[in-house]
Write a protein that holds these residues in place. Sequence first.
Motif, PDB file in Angstrom:
ATOM      1  N   ALA A  14      46.753  23.214  26.317  1.00  0.00           N
ATOM      2  CA  ALA A  14      46.106  24.381  25.737  1.00  0.00           C
ATOM      3  C   ALA A  14      46.059  25.448  26.814  1.00  0.00           C
ATOM      4  O   ALA A  14      46.382  25.184  27.973  1.00  0.00           O
ATOM      5  CB  ALA A  14      44.695  24.036  25.271  1.00  0.00           C
ATOM      6  N   PHE A  15      45.681  26.663  26.443  1.00  0.00           N
ATOM      7  CA  PHE A  15      45.550  27.686  27.468  1.00  0.00           C
ATOM      8  C   PHE A  15      44.358  28.580  27.174  1.00  0.00           C
ATOM      9  O   PHE A  15      43.878  28.661  26.059  1.00  0.00           O
ATOM     10  CB  PHE A  15      46.839  28.514  27.608  1.00  0.00           C
ATOM     11  CG  PHE A  15      47.099  29.463  26.468  1.00  0.00           C
ATOM     12  CD1 PHE A  15      46.682  30.775  26.546  1.00  0.00           C
ATOM     13  CD2 PHE A  15      47.766  29.044  25.332  1.00  0.00           C
ATOM     14  CE1 PHE A  15      46.913  31.649  25.503  1.00  0.00           C
ATOM     15  CE2 PHE A  15      48.009  29.903  24.283  1.00  0.00           C
ATOM     16  CZ  PHE A  15      47.577  31.217  24.367  1.00  0.00           C
ATOM     17  N   ALA A  16      43.882  29.231  28.218  1.00  0.00           N
ATOM     18  CA  ALA A  16      42.790  30.193  28.113  1.00  0.00           C
ATOM     19  C   ALA A  16      43.155  31.398  28.960  1.00  0.00           C
ATOM     20  O   ALA A  16      43.810  31.260  29.994  1.00  0.00           O
ATOM     21  CB  ALA A  16      41.486  29.574  28.599  1.00  0.00           C
TER      22      ALA A  16
ATOM     23  N   THR B  78      53.416  31.210  26.297  1.00  0.00           N
ATOM     24  CA  THR B  78      54.399  31.072  25.211  1.00  0.00           C
ATOM     25  C   THR B  78      55.029  29.686  25.223  1.00  0.00           C
ATOM     26  O   THR B  78      55.335  29.139  24.158  1.00  0.00           O
ATOM     27  CB  THR B  78      55.497  32.143  25.315  1.00  0.00           C
ATOM     28  OG1 THR B  78      56.088  32.093  26.611  1.00  0.00           O
ATOM     29  CG2 THR B  78      54.929  33.529  25.078  1.00  0.00           C
ATOM     30  N   GLN B  79      55.202  29.094  26.394  1.00  0.00           N
ATOM     31  CA  GLN B  79      55.740  27.743  26.462  1.00  0.00           C
ATOM     32  C   GLN B  79      54.751  26.734  25.891  1.00  0.00           C
ATOM     33  O   GLN B  79      55.131  25.763  25.255  1.00  0.00           O
ATOM     34  CB  GLN B  79      56.097  27.363  27.911  1.00  0.00           C
ATOM     35  CG  GLN B  79      57.317  28.071  28.444  1.00  0.00           C
ATOM     36  CD  GLN B  79      57.007  29.474  28.961  1.00  0.00           C
ATOM     37  OE1 GLN B  79      55.892  29.937  28.929  1.00  0.00           O
ATOM     38  NE2 GLN B  79      58.035  30.157  29.428  1.00  0.00           N
TER      39      GLN B  79
END
Length: 79
Positions: A62-64, A76-77
């Motif tokens: 996940a990302f923040a 995007t990856q």
Amino acid sequence: PRLRDIGFRPGHFETGRLNAITDVEGVAVGHSTVTEGETIRTGATAILPHGGNLFQDKVPAAFAVYNGFGKFAGSTQIE
């Protein structure tokens, strides 16, 4: 004080010996800092979740967003 010092215990499990991500078996962490002159400090941290092929053996991610521009390199990856 740290959260645990005032009685807040997030999660369901006890912490590892070092209370660090490296307590998780197989996880490796590397860091490099670049220093130029008296005022420039930058760096990068890499977290490898296992020692296998990360392209073939994917892990959940996940990302923040952590900066004021609302951008995060690599998001995007992950998506």
